[in-house]
Motif scaffolding. Structure first.
Motif, PDB file in Angstrom:
ATOM      1  N   CYS A   1      41.559  33.130  48.992  1.00 48.45           N
ATOM      2  CA  CYS A   1      40.636  34.193  48.616  1.00 48.45           C
ATOM      3  C   CYS A   1      41.254  35.557  48.907  1.00 48.45           C
ATOM      4  O   CYS A   1      41.889  35.750  49.959  1.00 48.45           O
ATOM      5  CB  CYS A   1      39.324  34.042  49.384  1.00 48.45           C
ATOM      6  SG  CYS A   1      38.020  35.184  48.841  1.00 48.45           S
TER       7      CYS A   1
ATOM      8  N   TRP B   1      37.637  32.038  43.383  1.00 45.48           N
ATOM      9  CA  TRP B   1      37.136  32.837  44.500  1.00 45.48           C
ATOM     10  C   TRP B   1      36.176  33.923  44.019  1.00 45.48           C
ATOM     11  O   TRP B   1      36.393  34.497  42.976  1.00 45.48           O
ATOM     12  CB  TRP B   1      38.317  33.481  45.243  1.00 45.48           C
ATOM     13  CG  TRP B   1      39.372  32.508  45.604  1.00 45.48           C
ATOM     14  CD1 TRP B   1      40.597  32.332  44.998  1.00 45.48           C
ATOM     15  CD2 TRP B   1      39.324  31.538  46.654  1.00 45.48           C
ATOM     16  NE1 TRP B   1      41.296  31.338  45.595  1.00 45.48           N
ATOM     17  CE2 TRP B   1      40.540  30.822  46.624  1.00 45.48           C
ATOM     18  CE3 TRP B   1      38.371  31.206  47.628  1.00 45.48           C
ATOM     19  CZ2 TRP B   1      40.837  29.794  47.513  1.00 45.48           C
ATOM     20  CZ3 TRP B   1      38.666  30.182  48.511  1.00 45.48           C
ATOM     21  CH2 TRP B   1      39.873  29.495  48.456  1.00 45.48           C
ATOM     22  N   PRO B   2      35.097  34.160  44.797  1.00 41.58           N
ATOM     23  CA  PRO B   2      34.807  33.670  46.156  1.00 41.58           C
ATOM     24  C   PRO B   2      34.027  32.361  46.219  1.00 41.58           C
ATOM     25  O   PRO B   2      33.684  31.906  47.306  1.00 41.58           O
ATOM     26  CB  PRO B   2      33.970  34.799  46.752  1.00 41.58           C
ATOM     27  CG  PRO B   2      33.198  35.326  45.588  1.00 41.58           C
ATOM     28  CD  PRO B   2      34.135  35.237  44.404  1.00 41.58           C
TER      29      PRO B   2
END
Length: 380
Positions: A251, A281-282
């Protein structure tokens, strides 16, 4: 498609749209983007020549970077700095970030509606469409607040008369081509899905996603930071409908650090529409509730990401919700109605609504996340 190649699908789910094609599409509007490792295991999209650093770690990083740096732009509110590389080094931004741990590339996040699927609008003020009118969600007040980080939220009739509503108007034609942008109305649609499933929530919209369908690390962090700074009341759920891949499948550190400051809220994020198990991500963060999309048969939708990092799955095909469109032949007039749209963007607000409902019923936020995941189980 493979699990490693980044691509998206159009509304027929039969045509792949590569990240390189997306980058070329957005470049027409003046955005200088770079596809790193195209077709390879580290494929991702970033702002060309940009690095991001926390203010406190910038000086030692610059001592190693000085020969590559053109200028540094400080953001006092975010306590972050944007480092712009010299022309000769702009395509090396990810490689340079890998040599200097204090820095990271500025990753581009992609909205999680099916990217080139146009929502079919119908209802009030719109052309007839293949659906019945949609009844307005009940007007209730639960004392539960959900922040929606998206393209904004227009004063659609579903929202306009609610006492908590503060409009964050949608940008409908950012490229000024007299045609509605592909993801314009996305935030209004997402907020409507949330309200249909949790009619008593208070929605706090925050614009972080472009009507062209993308954003970046710094913009997401700025939206999260502003939400914390400006929220007069507690935020129980944070909903994010865009995300990214990264070269190292980790991330972006600035995004993770900012989300960690919402420890007393549940963060829900769309899992993405690449048909891949590669972490997105996230949503793939362990502390975030990542949401995949299912079809009418309950099976995983063909466009939906999956993997052991996904926590929940909700319907995401032909979802119906509130929408706004430009009125043709007028100067900025808008028409409100409803639309059908598909994507993990529209599965995620259903799970966020499940969290909000559990909070209303007296569950703490952590237990509320588990309740919602059980209500919308992901089968792998």
């Amino acid at each position: 498609m493979t699990d490693r190649t980044v691509s998206l699908v159009d509304s027929t789910w039969g045509t792949e749209v590569t990240l390189a094609e997306l980058g070329e599409h957005w470049a027409r509007y003046g955005h200088d983007l770079l596809v790193h490792d195209p077709g390879g295991p580290g494929e991702c999209l970033v702002r060309r020549g940009e690095l991001v650093a926390a203010r406190g770690s910038l000086d030692p990083a610059l001592s190693r970077l000085r020969r590559w740096v053109d200028r540094v732009e400080h953001d006092d509110d975010l306590q972050l700095a944007r480092v712009r590389l010299r022309t000769a080094e702009r395509d090396r931004c990810i490689d340079i970030a890998g040599e200097v741990p204090e820095l990271s590339a500025n990753h581009v996040h992609v909205g999680s509606a099916t990217m080139f699927g146009t929502p079919v609008m119908f209802g009030t003020g719109a052309d007839p469409g293949p659906a019945e009118p949609v009844e307005e969600p009940a007007r209730q007040r639960w004392g539960v607040t959900v922040a929606v980080l998206d393209t904004g939220c227009d004063p659609h009739p579903w929202f306009a008369a609610r006492d908590w509503f503060e409009a964050v108007p949608e940008v409908l034609d950012a490229d000024d081509d007299s045609d509605q942008d592909r993801q314009a109305g996305h935030g209004t649609f997402v907020s409507g899905v949330l309200l249909r499933h949790a009619p008593g929530v208070t929605i706090r919209p925050r614009r972080v996603l472009s009507s062209l369908g993308f954003t970046d690390d710094l913009t997401v962090v700025a939206g999260l930071r502003a939400l914390r700074r400006e929220s007069a009341a507690r935020v129980d759920v944070v909903l994010l409908t865009a995300g990214c891949h990264t070269s190292g499948d980790r991330c972006p550190p600035t995004v993770r650090a900012e989300l960690a400051r919402f420890g007393d809220a549940v963060v829900v994020a769309a899992a993405g529409n690449h048909g891949s198990s590669r972490p997105f991500w996230p949503a793939a963060l362990p502390e975030v509730l990542g949401v995949a999309a299912s079809g009418a048969d309950g099976a995983l939708a063909g466009f939906s990401n999956s993997g052991d990092w996904v926590d929940a799955c909700a319907p995401g095909v032909d979802v119906v919700s509130s929408h706004v469109r430009m009125s043709p032949g007028t100067d900025g007039a808008r028409r409100y109605g409803f639309a059908r749209w598909s994507g993990t963007s529209f599965a995620a607000p259903q799970v966020a609504a499940g969290v909000a409902t559990a909070v209303r019923d007296g569950h703490g936020v952590r237990d509320a996340a588990r309740v919602a995941a059980r209500r919308y189980p992901f089968g792998g």
